[in-house]
Design a protein around this motif. Structure first.
Motif, mmCIF file in Angstrom:
data_model
loop_
_atom_site.group_PDB
_atom_site.id
_atom_site.type_symbol
_atom_site.label_atom_id
_atom_site.label_comp_id
_atom_site.label_asym_id
_atom_site.label_seq_id
_atom_site.Cartn_x
_atom_site.Cartn_y
_atom_site.Cartn_z
ATOM 1 N N LEU A 135 0.846 -1.128 0.052
ATOM 2 C CA LEU A 135 0.138 -0.096 -0.066
ATOM 3 C C LEU A 135 0.970 1.248 -0.056
ATOM 4 C CD1 LEU A 135 -3.138 0.579 2.248
ATOM 5 C CD2 LEU A 135 -1.250 2.270 2.079
ATOM 6 N N HIS A 136 0.743 2.284 -1.001
ATOM 7 C CA HIS A 136 1.238 3.385 -1.314
ATOM 8 C C HIS A 136 0.385 4.461 -0.678
ATOM 9 C CE1 HIS A 136 4.487 1.345 -3.644
ATOM 10 N NE2 HIS A 136 3.425 0.693 -3.910
ATOM 11 N N PRO A 137 0.834 5.077 0.552
ATOM 12 C CA PRO A 137 -0.273 6.268 0.998
ATOM 13 C C PRO A 137 -0.163 7.270 0.181
ATOM 14 C CG PRO A 137 0.887 5.182 3.011
ATOM 15 C CD PRO A 137 1.461 4.478 1.648
ATOM 16 N N GLY A 138 0.775 7.679 -0.260
ATOM 17 C CA GLY A 138 0.886 8.882 -1.006
ATOM 18 C C GLY A 138 0.397 8.843 -2.406
ATOM 19 N N THR A 139 0.178 7.845 -3.188
ATOM 20 C CA THR A 139 -0.220 7.925 -4.421
ATOM 21 C C THR A 139 -1.709 7.023 -4.306
ATOM 22 O OG1 THR A 139 0.849 5.709 -5.084
ATOM 23 C CG2 THR A 139 2.003 7.992 -5.616
ATOM 24 N N ARG A 140 -2.031 6.459 -3.115
ATOM 25 C CA ARG A 140 -3.133 5.848 -2.725
ATOM 26 C C ARG A 140 -3.285 4.568 -3.768
ATOM 27 N NH1 ARG A 140 -6.236 7.986 0.944
ATOM 28 N NH2 ARG A 140 -8.189 6.900 0.222
ATOM 29 N N ALA A 141 -2.040 3.750 -4.044
ATOM 30 C CA ALA A 141 -2.062 2.612 -5.034
ATOM 31 C C ALA A 141 -2.101 1.507 -4.098
ATOM 32 C CB ALA A 141 -0.808 2.948 -5.832
ATOM 33 N N ILE A 142 -2.333 0.430 -4.547
ATOM 34 C CA ILE A 142 -2.600 -0.879 -4.144
ATOM 35 C C ILE A 142 -1.985 -2.049 -4.892
ATOM 36 C CG2 ILE A 142 -3.961 -2.666 -2.861
ATOM 37 C CD1 ILE A 142 -3.700 -0.608 -0.958
ATOM 38 N N GLN A 143 -1.243 -2.687 -4.555
ATOM 39 C CA GLN A 143 -0.718 -3.861 -5.335
ATOM 40 C C GLN A 143 -0.924 -5.372 -4.513
ATOM 41 O OE1 GLN A 143 2.246 -1.557 -5.400
ATOM 42 N NE2 GLN A 143 0.837 -0.416 -7.014
ATOM 43 N N VAL A 144 -1.647 -6.181 -5.186
ATOM 44 C CA VAL A 144 -1.429 -7.631 -4.595
ATOM 45 C C VAL A 144 -0.855 -8.654 -5.330
ATOM 46 C CG1 VAL A 144 -2.776 -9.644 -3.771
ATOM 47 C CG2 VAL A 144 -3.633 -7.181 -3.391
ATOM 48 N N ASN A 145 0.507 -9.301 -4.893
ATOM 49 C CA ASN A 145 1.540 -9.950 -5.732
ATOM 50 C C ASN A 145 1.871 -9.275 -6.906
ATOM 51 O OD1 ASN A 145 1.288 -12.388 -4.287
ATOM 52 N ND2 ASN A 145 -0.961 -12.685 -5.053
ATOM 53 N N ASP A 146 2.212 -7.678 -6.651
ATOM 54 C CA ASP A 146 2.759 -6.790 -7.794
ATOM 55 C C ASP A 146 1.397 -6.551 -8.669
ATOM 56 O OD1 ASP A 146 5.143 -6.716 -6.359
ATOM 57 O OD2 ASP A 146 5.896 -8.827 -7.484
ATOM 58 N N LEU A 147 0.338 -7.005 -8.652
ATOM 59 C CA LEU A 147 -0.665 -6.474 -9.708
ATOM 60 C C LEU A 147 -1.520 -5.421 -8.999
ATOM 61 C CD1 LEU A 147 -1.379 -10.199 -10.915
ATOM 62 C CD2 LEU A 147 -0.017 -8.324 -11.958
ATOM 63 N N PRO A 148 -1.693 -4.529 -9.673
ATOM 64 C CA PRO A 148 -2.545 -3.266 -9.068
ATOM 65 C C PRO A 148 -4.033 -3.755 -8.940
ATOM 66 C CG PRO A 148 -2.046 -2.719 -11.274
ATOM 67 C CD PRO A 148 -1.374 -3.984 -10.987
ATOM 68 N N ILE A 149 -4.768 -3.290 -7.900
ATOM 69 C CA ILE A 149 -6.193 -3.486 -7.647
ATOM 70 C C ILE A 149 -6.881 -2.123 -7.306
ATOM 71 C CG2 ILE A 149 -5.816 -6.044 -6.915
ATOM 72 C CD1 ILE A 149 -6.364 -4.712 -4.180
ATOM 73 N N GLU A 150 -8.073 -1.863 -7.829
ATOM 74 C CA GLU A 150 -8.924 -0.809 -7.921
ATOM 75 C C GLU A 150 -9.796 -0.794 -6.532
ATOM 76 O OE1 GLU A 150 -8.826 1.838 -9.554
ATOM 77 O OE2 GLU A 150 -7.060 0.988 -10.998
ATOM 78 N N LEU A 151 -9.563 0.086 -5.739
ATOM 79 C CA LEU A 151 -10.457 -0.014 -4.295
ATOM 80 C C LEU A 151 -11.124 1.624 -4.338
ATOM 81 C CD1 LEU A 151 -7.837 -1.218 -1.496
ATOM 82 C CD2 LEU A 151 -9.504 -2.433 -3.024
ATOM 83 N N THR A 152 -12.148 1.664 -3.959
ATOM 84 C CA THR A 152 -12.916 3.032 -3.412
ATOM 85 C C THR A 152 -12.192 3.738 -2.391
ATOM 86 O OG1 THR A 152 -14.422 2.022 -1.623
ATOM 87 C CG2 THR A 152 -15.109 1.821 -4.039
ATOM 88 N N GLY A 153 -12.454 4.920 -2.149
ATOM 89 C CA GLY A 153 -11.798 5.571 -1.333
ATOM 90 C C GLY A 153 -11.752 5.070 0.137
#
Length: 228
Positions: A135-153
């Motif tokens: 989880l990247h707080p600054g960019t609000r990005a999430i990866q699971v097994n290095d793959l990005p996933i889309e989350l709501t706020g």
């Protein structure tokens, strides 16, 4: 000024809510069917949308589905009292919160302000890693097994709280305050619904077990085998 788009076919309710919102410092525009509401939401920039579930021409669920493919505008859905399934579906398609009708204007304003507070953390920007979740707080990005996933706020904020307390039991009250920006109220299932969506989006852990565990009477726990 905070811009809110209210989409509801109940014109009297829209008039009452928009007047209250304007008195509270919001700029409020209204549309009374799903098609025109979606069209305006895509053409102009809004800080938040308030969307009724049952509307002519295009219902609230389909409106949010189409919106989410192009915009991440926070959405608060209005549902008829007792429409539990509607509430669950509303959050699964990407709504940030819901409120049952008839709604108290003060509560609506409080919920809107809570939704709008869900932004990037202003303090600790340290990248969090628990097992295969990053989880990247600054960019609000999430990866699971290095793959990005889309989350709501709301989902992002709740996951961030769980990751900061990985391996610990986090109460629903704490999750609601820190993740949703408001106190937990009676019969409020928002936290449970968002956690259910998180489980689905994150998938199981590498060994097939659940990543987020329910602790009866306690809250939720993010299982942590490896934490950085």
């Amino acid at each position: 000024m905070i811009r809110v788009l209210l989409i509801d076919d109940d014109r009297e309710l829209c008039h009452m809510l928009s007047r209250y919102l304007q008195a509270e410092g919001f700029e409020c525009l209204c549309r009374h069917d799903g098609d025109s509401g979606l069209d305006l939401a895509l053409k102009e920039s809004f800080d938040a949308l308030v969307v009724d579930v049952m509307m002519p021409r295009l219902n609230g669920f389909e409106l949010v589905r189409r919106l989410r493919g192009r915009r991440n505008t926070p959405v608060l859905m209005l549902t008829a009292r007792g429409e539990d399934v509607d509430s669950i579906l509303g959050l699964e398609i990407g709504a940030d919160d819901y409120l049952t009708k008839p709604c108290n204007p003060k509560v609506l304003v409080a919920r809107l302000r809570a939704v709008l507070r869900r932004g990037p953390a202003k303090t600790d920007q340290t990248i969090l890693k628990v097992d295969s979740i990053t989880l990247h707080p600054g960019t609000r990005a999430i990866q699971v097994n290095d793959l990005p996933i889309e989350l709501t706020g709301a989902e992002f904020n709740l996951l961030q709280v769980l990751m900061r307390h990985a391996g610990e039991v986090v109460s629903k009250e704490h999750l609601c305050r820190q993740g949703l920006g408001r106190d937990l109220s009676s019969f409020d299932r928002s936290v449970d619904l968002h956690i259910s969506n998180l489980r689905r989006k994150l998938g199981p852990a590498e060994d097939g077990s659940a990543r987020i565990v329910t602790v009866r009477g306690g809250g939720y726990q993010l299982a942590a085998r490896n934490r950085e």
